[in-house]
Design a protein around this motif. Sequence first.
Motif, PDB file in Angstrom:
ATOM      1  N   ALA A 144       0.829 -35.490  -4.398  1.00  0.00           N
ATOM      2  CA  ALA A 144       0.962 -34.228  -5.128  1.00  0.00           C
ATOM      3  C   ALA A 144       2.019 -34.354  -6.228  1.00  0.00           C
ATOM      4  N   ALA A 145       3.100 -35.039  -5.918  1.00  0.00           N
ATOM      5  CA  ALA A 145       4.157 -35.250  -6.911  1.00  0.00           C
ATOM      6  C   ALA A 145       3.641 -36.085  -8.080  1.00  0.00           C
ATOM      7  N   LEU A 146       2.842 -37.094  -7.775  1.00  0.00           N
ATOM      8  CA  LEU A 146       2.267 -37.933  -8.826  1.00  0.00           C
ATOM      9  C   LEU A 146       1.267 -37.143  -9.659  1.00  0.00           C
ATOM     10  N   SER A 147       0.472 -36.331  -9.008  1.00  0.00           N
ATOM     11  CA  SER A 147      -0.510 -35.506  -9.707  1.00  0.00           C
ATOM     12  C   SER A 147       0.170 -34.565 -10.697  1.00  0.00           C
ATOM     13  N   SER A 148       1.322 -34.031 -10.308  1.00  0.00           N
ATOM     14  CA  SER A 148       2.050 -33.117 -11.198  1.00  0.00           C
ATOM     15  C   SER A 148       2.598 -33.826 -12.425  1.00  0.00           C
ATOM     16  N   ILE A 150      -4.970 -38.606  -9.602  1.00  0.00           N
ATOM     17  CA  ILE A 150      -5.158 -38.609  -8.150  1.00  0.00           C
ATOM     18  C   ILE A 150      -6.581 -38.214  -7.772  1.00  0.00           C
ATOM     19  N   ALA A 151      -7.076 -37.131  -8.371  1.00  0.00           N
ATOM     20  CA  ALA A 151      -8.417 -36.636  -8.034  1.00  0.00           C
ATOM     21  C   ALA A 151      -9.488 -37.657  -8.401  1.00  0.00           C
ATOM     22  N   ASP A 152      -9.331 -38.293  -9.566  1.00  0.00           N
ATOM     23  CA  ASP A 152     -10.331 -39.272 -10.018  1.00  0.00           C
ATOM     24  C   ASP A 152     -10.453 -40.440  -9.054  1.00  0.00           C
ATOM     25  N   THR A 176      -4.784 -45.083  -3.004  1.00  0.00           N
ATOM     26  CA  THR A 176      -3.559 -45.582  -3.638  1.00  0.00           C
ATOM     27  C   THR A 176      -3.787 -46.883  -4.384  1.00  0.00           C
ATOM     28  N   ASP A 177      -4.460 -47.832  -3.767  1.00  0.00           N
ATOM     29  CA  ASP A 177      -4.686 -49.123  -4.419  1.00  0.00           C
ATOM     30  C   ASP A 177      -5.456 -48.961  -5.727  1.00  0.00           C
ATOM     31  N   LYS A 178      -6.492 -48.161  -5.679  1.00  0.00           N
ATOM     32  CA  LYS A 178      -7.302 -47.918  -6.877  1.00  0.00           C
ATOM     33  C   LYS A 178      -6.483 -47.211  -7.947  1.00  0.00           C
ATOM     34  N   LEU A 179      -5.662 -46.276  -7.512  1.00  0.00           N
ATOM     35  CA  LEU A 179      -4.815 -45.520  -8.434  1.00  0.00           C
ATOM     36  C   LEU A 179      -3.825 -46.432  -9.149  1.00  0.00           C
ATOM     37  N   LEU A 180      -3.146 -47.283  -8.397  1.00  0.00           N
ATOM     38  CA  LEU A 180      -2.132 -48.160  -8.981  1.00  0.00           C
ATOM     39  C   LEU A 180      -2.767 -49.235  -9.860  1.00  0.00           C
TER      40      LEU A 180
END
Length: 336
Positions: A53-57, A62-64, A69-73
């Motif tokens: 949530a903190a990263l999304s802000s 995050i939603a995509d 986490t691995d895919k996000l990073l």
Amino acid sequence: MRPPACSSGKERSDLEKDYTFAVARIRELENELLPKAAIEQMVTAKNEKEVLAALSSRGWAIADNHGNTDKLLTEESVNAWESLISLAPDSVEIRGLTVLNDFHNLKAALKALIMQNDPEKFYTVPTAVDTSQLYENIREKRYHELPEYLRAPAEEGYKVITETKDGQIFDSFIDREAMRTLKSFAEKSDSEMFGEYVDFLVAMTDIKIAYRGARAQKSVEFFLDSLCGSKFLDAKTLAQEASKGEQSLLSFLDSSAYKEAAQALKISVTRFERFVDDSLTDITEAARTESFSVDPLVAYYHAKQTEIKVVRIIMTCKQNSVDQKIIRERLRKTYV
């Protein structure tokens, strides 16, 4: 002293204009890096959900990535790399930033060929290598299809792994060639900061290899085959000291330019790795005041990779209910 980047005033002026635009864009991207307050918010978060949530802000997708986490990073890392390539496609420094990933992928493909399995899950990004063709190019010995700096290591690496059948010897060969190649990129660069950055990274890689080998009581021949050597750390001398054992190696390092590295190793390998990352961040600090060179681009990439590492550390710790004090001990110094 390195020669000037341009042979004429006009060429230098044109290059400075190019980097002026690139650096302006980098300053915008730096504003999107996580500030210390956001990192502290994640450290004190109750769980992974609050970290996301903190990263999304802060605008992270995050939603995509459905909270993966691995895919996000991975996406964050690739986006940073693509931004740099679009700004300075011909920069030897920017090209040099993926060399270690390129060699990692070469190693993965060669091992997969021997083991007859799919290397795809072992590849890492960003990379200058077309991983969709890498395995086939090596299997068919189409080394000319690889980036020039990978051709000879790929051919020789294939011989090493097929003739010795020794994974450790093969790993040492590829890792040493990766460092040698990275050094060659730095030698082609006009950036003193990039040269210092690479030399320190090579030295620390050699020290880590020497330390692990010393603890495993490896022979001097092993070290001579594994170490690359750097400006302030001769490979032969380091090999001789490491072959005498852990205490001899640490005593040698205590009297060298890398005393702090030895002190960190005496605590733990984890502390050493943090020391390395923080020292590299210190090296890039000078780029904050640069406006007419490639240095801010290199510094931004390092900052982004450090940020990604910090997020990964926090997420892993939250998954394992690690105390906040320990999380802070593991965090890296950030650029912001």
